[in-house]
Design a protein around this motif. Sequence first.
Motif, PDB file in Angstrom:
ATOM      1  N   GLY A 141       0.765  -1.244   0.000  1.00  0.00           N
ATOM      2  CA  GLY A 141       0.000   0.000   0.000  1.00  0.00           C
ATOM      3  C   GLY A 141       0.792   1.289   0.000  1.00  0.00           C
ATOM      4  N   HIS A 142       2.111   1.229  -0.041  1.00  0.00           N
ATOM      5  CA  HIS A 142       2.885   2.472  -0.041  1.00  0.00           C
ATOM      6  C   HIS A 142       2.734   3.204  -1.373  1.00  0.00           C
ATOM      7  N   LYS A 143       2.825   4.517  -1.295  1.00  0.00           N
ATOM      8  CA  LYS A 143       2.525   5.335  -2.479  1.00  0.00           C
ATOM      9  C   LYS A 143       3.458   5.080  -3.654  1.00  0.00           C
ATOM     10  N   ASP A 144       4.700   4.673  -3.349  1.00  0.00           N
ATOM     11  CA  ASP A 144       5.629   4.411  -4.452  1.00  0.00           C
ATOM     12  C   ASP A 144       5.347   3.058  -5.110  1.00  0.00           C
ATOM     13  N   HIS A 145       4.264   2.376  -4.665  1.00  0.00           N
ATOM     14  CA  HIS A 145       3.885   1.083  -5.264  1.00  0.00           C
ATOM     15  C   HIS A 145       2.441   1.110  -5.785  1.00  0.00           C
ATOM     16  N   THR A 146       1.523   1.682  -4.977  1.00  0.00           N
ATOM     17  CA  THR A 146       0.176   1.921  -5.525  1.00  0.00           C
ATOM     18  C   THR A 146       0.298   2.911  -6.686  1.00  0.00           C
TER      19      THR A 146
ATOM     20  N   HIS B 267       8.432  -9.139   4.185  1.00  0.00           N
ATOM     21  CA  HIS B 267       8.534  -8.547   5.513  1.00  0.00           C
ATOM     22  C   HIS B 267       8.808  -7.056   5.353  1.00  0.00           C
ATOM     23  N   HIS B 268       7.799  -6.271   5.687  1.00  0.00           N
ATOM     24  CA  HIS B 268       7.852  -4.848   5.393  1.00  0.00           C
ATOM     25  C   HIS B 268       6.746  -4.168   6.181  1.00  0.00           C
ATOM     26  N   ASP B 269       6.669  -2.866   6.063  1.00  0.00           N
ATOM     27  CA  ASP B 269       5.605  -2.111   6.702  1.00  0.00           C
ATOM     28  C   ASP B 269       4.338  -2.204   5.853  1.00  0.00           C
TER      29      ASP B 269
END
Length: 233
Positions: free
Chosen positions: A55-60, A115-117
Amino acid sequence: MSSIEVIFHGHSFFEIVIEQRSILIDPFITWNTSCDVRIEDICKKNIIAILVTHGHKDHTGDTVTIKTLLPDVPVYTVTGVAHYFSSQGLTNCFWASIGGTMHHDCFSVKFVIAHHDGSIEDSWLYTQPSGILIKIGNKTIYHVGDSALTKDFELIGEYEKTDLLCIPIWWHYTMDVDDAIRACKMIKARFVVPMHYSHSGKLFADDQDFARRVMLDNLGVPKVLKAGQMIVI
Ligand code: NI
Ligand code: MN
């Protein structure tokens, strides 16, 4: 199955092209300073699916904008991200849990542990982030997402013959080069492409050092791609 082209568009954004049909992974365009394409250009292609690792912006990235222009294109992602997109009014957002697989007509996508935020854009929503195993014919592409080093890579290396591994080396956010090399030893891919790093400044990551060590340790064929370059598998 003819050969598959995988185009790198900077950061973690890859485009898989199968007979002029494109699958986008983590389509981060607008704020992606290394991206080589514009949203208008991408939307002219025959996009058959968008895959999002977390869900991080650099991926969405620009998924919402692309979907506004091309509402019928399916999005495949993890549970919370799909619900988030649906809450933004997007249709055709499909989800699987970690370990789950979804099938499209010419490929399948399996979401594996990263494994990440797990926060989602600017919200307080939280979901399990993922890596993505894409199978097209007898070819497998493993996009690791933003994962830290984990023994889960060993398991994937045992059962999966990975043709192309896209692996992050950006030490502040994900694995560093040392950990990415450890991961490559477990995954044992045919081609290895570093992704998700800065080429300059304080947060610089050494892609050439990574490539050299992949080669020296016989961990596959390293390919350092600039945005716009592709690999054929
Ligand atoms: Ni992330
Ligand atoms: Mn990221």
